[in-house]
Motif scaffolding. Structure first.
Motif, PDB file in Angstrom:
ATOM      1  N   GLN A  67      12.339  97.504  51.292  1.00 17.87           N
ATOM      2  CA  GLN A  67      11.195  98.195  50.705  1.00 17.87           C
ATOM      3  C   GLN A  67      10.236  97.207  50.068  1.00 17.87           C
ATOM      4  OE1 GLN A  67      12.460 101.339  48.108  1.00 17.87           O
ATOM      5  NE2 GLN A  67      10.417 101.683  47.294  1.00 17.87           N
ATOM      6  N   ASP A  68      10.779  96.189  49.379  1.00 18.63           N
ATOM      7  CA  ASP A  68       9.928  95.166  48.770  1.00 18.63           C
ATOM      8  C   ASP A  68       9.105  94.441  49.825  1.00 18.63           C
ATOM      9  OD1 ASP A  68      10.798  95.773  46.275  1.00 18.63           O
ATOM     10  OD2 ASP A  68      12.181  94.077  46.088  1.00 18.63           O
ATOM     11  N   GLU A  69       9.691  94.266  51.015  1.00 17.55           N
ATOM     12  CA  GLU A  69       8.990  93.584  52.099  1.00 17.55           C
ATOM     13  C   GLU A  69       8.144  94.543  52.934  1.00 17.55           C
ATOM     14  OE1 GLU A  69       8.785  90.416  52.628  1.00 17.55           O
ATOM     15  OE2 GLU A  69      10.160  89.837  51.024  1.00 17.55           O
ATOM     16  N   GLN A  70       8.074  95.803  52.509  1.00 18.62           N
ATOM     17  CA  GLN A  70       7.247  96.832  53.154  1.00 18.62           C
ATOM     18  C   GLN A  70       7.646  97.079  54.613  1.00 18.62           C
ATOM     19  OE1 GLN A  70       3.151  95.621  52.275  1.00 18.62           O
ATOM     20  NE2 GLN A  70       3.257  96.696  50.346  1.00 18.62           N
ATOM     21  N   ARG A 204       2.243  98.163  44.376  1.00 19.12           N
ATOM     22  CA  ARG A 204       3.372  99.015  43.989  1.00 19.12           C
ATOM     23  C   ARG A 204       2.925 100.101  43.029  1.00 19.12           C
ATOM     24  NH1 ARG A 204       8.846  95.747  42.555  1.00 19.12           N
ATOM     25  NH2 ARG A 204       9.409  95.033  44.635  1.00 19.12           N
ATOM     26  N   GLY A 205       2.073  99.708  42.077  1.00 21.69           N
ATOM     27  CA  GLY A 205       1.572 100.682  41.120  1.00 21.69           C
ATOM     28  C   GLY A 205       0.776 101.772  41.797  1.00 21.69           C
ATOM     29  N   LEU A 206      -0.012 101.400  42.797  1.00 24.88           N
ATOM     30  CA  LEU A 206      -0.795 102.395  43.522  1.00 24.88           C
ATOM     31  C   LEU A 206       0.106 103.360  44.285  1.00 24.88           C
ATOM     32  CD1 LEU A 206      -3.802 100.332  44.932  1.00 24.88           C
ATOM     33  CD2 LEU A 206      -3.916 102.254  43.352  1.00 24.88           C
ATOM     34  N   SER A 207       1.136 102.823  44.952  1.00 26.60           N
ATOM     35  CA  SER A 207       2.066 103.697  45.674  1.00 26.60           C
ATOM     36  C   SER A 207       2.767 104.649  44.716  1.00 26.60           C
ATOM     37  CB  SER A 207       3.093 102.861  46.442  1.00 26.60           C
ATOM     38  OG  SER A 207       2.525 102.285  47.605  1.00 26.60           O
ATOM     39  N   ILE A 365       1.362 100.133  50.903  1.00 24.82           N
ATOM     40  CA  ILE A 365       1.783 100.632  52.214  1.00 24.82           C
ATOM     41  C   ILE A 365       2.544 101.943  52.121  1.00 24.82           C
ATOM     42  CG2 ILE A 365       3.176 100.095  54.250  1.00 24.82           C
ATOM     43  CD1 ILE A 365       0.556  98.509  53.988  1.00 24.82           C
ATOM     44  N   GLU A 366       3.498 102.036  51.196  1.00 26.38           N
ATOM     45  CA  GLU A 366       4.276 103.279  51.131  1.00 26.38           C
ATOM     46  C   GLU A 366       3.393 104.463  50.736  1.00 26.38           C
ATOM     47  OE1 GLU A 366       7.825 105.338  48.560  1.00 26.38           O
ATOM     48  OE2 GLU A 366       8.057 103.211  49.021  1.00 26.38           O
TER      49      GLU A 366
END
Length: 641
Positions: A67-70, A204-207, A365-366
């Motif tokens: 997940q960290d690597e999208q 990450r904050g946006l996701s 991305i997520e």
């Protein structure tokens, strides 16, 4: 200090060593588990792990790494494995729902949402005042405690979207309102600050914000308005009451005004729709969706004069040239067209598509995948959604999926030509350059005034070392321009760089100077021309000033800093060269040429052991044959005096 493995490194450990196997399996299972994968038949990670026993902790950590690597597909695979071991873990259910939906499996995702809803209701009834138990085996289970504020909004959003898809508007509205209640009454950290604060820029904050933060609150509000108008068009005022921005941010103004206008247009109140859509266009004058809706509503209200003015205003905006042409051509007869928002489902999909694309472009991305898949679920086959999904797949190196979405876009779409260009870039990236070239030639049809296509085609020619073809196509493009402006600098730059590869220095210099005449402070051109002069021993004082200016404009560009260091080297100012080249290597530690330059500077500064060390490093970076021979010679004999 925190360490992050790249996914490439993670996969290497995972498949080839006991470190990776130990991550996934219990100690008793390690012996004999790690086997080499034949190079001639590379396996995917899930295939390579088939049959290997796993632990809950291992699969959870593997999922987090992916997940960290999208890598959404790999993360979904590991979260599904973890859920098999702990099927009642709310965190794992939520992660499986999010990743399954993000990868396009709508059916499984909504089944998981139903399960989460059932479990949440049961837990609330049975354990209203009890503390959630913590699992000793899984970090994930520990994180499950107190997740109501995170999971509930996503559950309500998912079930609301499912009800909206089935035209069960009352149930959808209940779900969205419940989601908003949770977000307001049990706020997570992302909601404790004013909505849409400007420092919410981390991907990450946006996701996270899309799922249980400020954007989630805006989303459920917009969706509730569409559910309400779906129940009864007479509820227009009530729906519009939901869409009043609670702060003065441009984002709130844009989304709330846009969807208030679209809701009013759906209710056939064109006067209100026109006023609200104008507010949205004022917040973002470059939005084609808003301009299209506004012009269409003005024409339905028989206000052709104002419609014509909006078209002209949009033509003067900073929007994409092809979008301007599309709007002008579409309303050339000043007659309304069929709206692409014909149902509340379309309206909700429009919101998800717009915001999902914005998340993707910001690297979230997520969050982008979640919203774009919601859009695709509600309005399958939409061109803008397909384009945005293709861009998302490009970003995560899923080229086949990107191609499939680009190819589905219809020729009459405003994004068709843009999609064709992006598709050509993907084909070239997949080493199918001949197909890419033919596609772009077909798109041009001999009309070299399409400068975007000319630019992309020239770049592909250069990537294939067809430099004369690049020069020829750019020459055609430049000849088609009636009045050259600052935006055309890049065409001269591209042609100049192609001339440089053809060893035609006079034309290289001429084109670079032409680019600077159009755009005097363009840092890329300043750096290129300055570096070229330094490398040839020409105009050294002027060259170093140009490179300094480029570095001042882009202080964190390793290539620019390298140019400045190399300029000092050519001027025999070796200590200055070392200072800048050390900084350049910090910024671009993987670049063999910059590392080679630092080695040369160290040698001239009398630091010969350090020079040899840097040249040895160059050999580990897969340099081209010419550079490899050069560093071998320098390692053996040093630099000649």
């Amino acid at each position: 200090m925190h360490f992050r493995f790249s996914l490439k490194m993670f996969r290497k450990f995972l498949l080839n060593g006991t470190v990776g196997i130990a991550l996934l399996v219990g100690p008793a299972s390690i012996a004999g588990a790690a086997t080499e994968t034949p190079e001639e038949t590379p396996l995917s990670v899930p295939e390579a792990l088939a049959g290997i026993p796993t632990t809950l902790t291992g699969t959870y950590l593997s999922a987090r790494l992916a997940q960290d690597e999208q890598d959404l597909d790999l993360a979904a695979h590991f979260y599904a494995q973890a859920l098999e071991k702990d099927p009642d873990n709310l965190l794992l259910l939520e992660r499986n729902f999010a990743l399954t939906l993000a990868t396009g499996d709508h059916k499984t995702a909504f089944a998981l949402a139903d399960k989460m809803a059932t479990m949440s209701n049961t837990n609330s009834a049975e354990n209203k005042d009890a503390k959630p138990a913590e699992s000793e085996e899984s970090e994930g289970a520990g994180e499950s405690a107190g997740l109501g504020g995170r999971i509930a909004p996503m559950v309500h959003m998912a079930l609301g979207v499912k009800a909206l898809k089935g035209r069960n508007y009352s149930s959808a509205s209940i779900q969205f309102q419940s989601g908003m209640d949770v977000l307001r009454n049990d706020p997570q950290q992302l909601l404790l600050q004013p909505p849409l604060r400007r420092n919410l820029t981390d991907p990450r904050g946006l996701s996270a914000s899309a799922q249980f933060g400020p954007f989630a609150l805006i989303t459920q509000t917009v969706l509730d308005a569409w559910s309400m108008i779906g129940q009864d068009r007479a509820k227009l005022d009530e729906a519009l009451g939901l869409l009043r921005a609670d702060d003065d941010s441009e984002v709130n103004q844009f989304f709330f005004s846009l969807h208030a206008g679209l809701v009013a247009a759906y209710a056939k109140d064109y006067t209100k729709a026109t006023s609200l859509l104008q507010q949205s266009l004022d917040a973002d004058p470059n939005s084609l969706a808003t301009a299209t809706a506004l012009v269409n509503n003005l024409l339905k209200a028989e206000n052709k004069e104002r419609a014509s003015e909006v078209i002209k205003e949009f033509e003067a905006s900073a929007a994409d040239t092809e979008e301007k042409e599309w709007l002008k051509h579409t309303f050339e007869a000043l007659k309304p067209i069929a709206s692409n928002i014909r149902t509340p489902q379309d309206g909700a999909a429009e919101y998800f598509s717009t915001l999902g694309n914005a998340f993707t472009e910001e690297g979230a991305i997520e969050g982008g995948a979640l919203y774009l898949q919601f859009a695709d679920y509600l309005r399958p086959g939409d061109d803008y959604t397909n384009f945005s999904l293709a861009r998302l797949y490009e970003r995560i190196d899923k080229n086949d999926a990107a191609l499939a979405h680009y190819e589905s876009i219809k020729p009459d779409s405003a994004v068709y030509r843009k999609a064709q260009r992006r598709e050509a870039i993907v084909l070239a990236r997949m080493e199918r350059a001949d197909e890419a070239v033919e596609r772009l030639k077909t798109l041009l049809e001999g009309d070299y005034s399409d400068l975007e296509t000319v630019s992309v085609l020239s770049r592909i020619y250069q990537s294939e070392q067809r430099f004369q073809d690049s020069v020829d196509i750019l020459t055609h493009g430049l000849k088609s321009i009636k009045v050259k402006r600052d935006i055309h600098w890049s065409l001269y730059f591209l042609r100049g760089s192609a001339y440089d590869q053809l060893k035609d220095w006079p034309n290289t210099e001429k084109d670079m100077q032409a680019a600077l005449k159009l755009f005097p402070n363009q840092p890329t051109v300043l750096n290129y021309l300055g570096y070229s002069w330094v490398d040839r021993g020409l105009h050294l004082d002027k060259a170093i000033e140009m490179i300094r200016q480029a570095v001042a404009l882009r202080p964190f560009d390793g290539f620019f800093v390298d140019s400045l260091g190399w300029a000092h080297y050519r001027l025999k100012q070796y200590q200055e060269a070392v200072n800048f080249l050390e900084r350049a290597v910090e910024l671009r530690p993987e670049d063999p040429t910059i590392t080679d330059h630092l080695g040369d500077a160290y040698w001239r500064a009398g630091r010969k052991n350090e020079a040899t060390f840097q040249w040895q490093r160059v050999k580990t970076m897969q340099p081209d044959e010419k550079l490899l021979q050069s560093v071998d010679e320098k390692i053996a004999n040093g630099l000649a005096d």
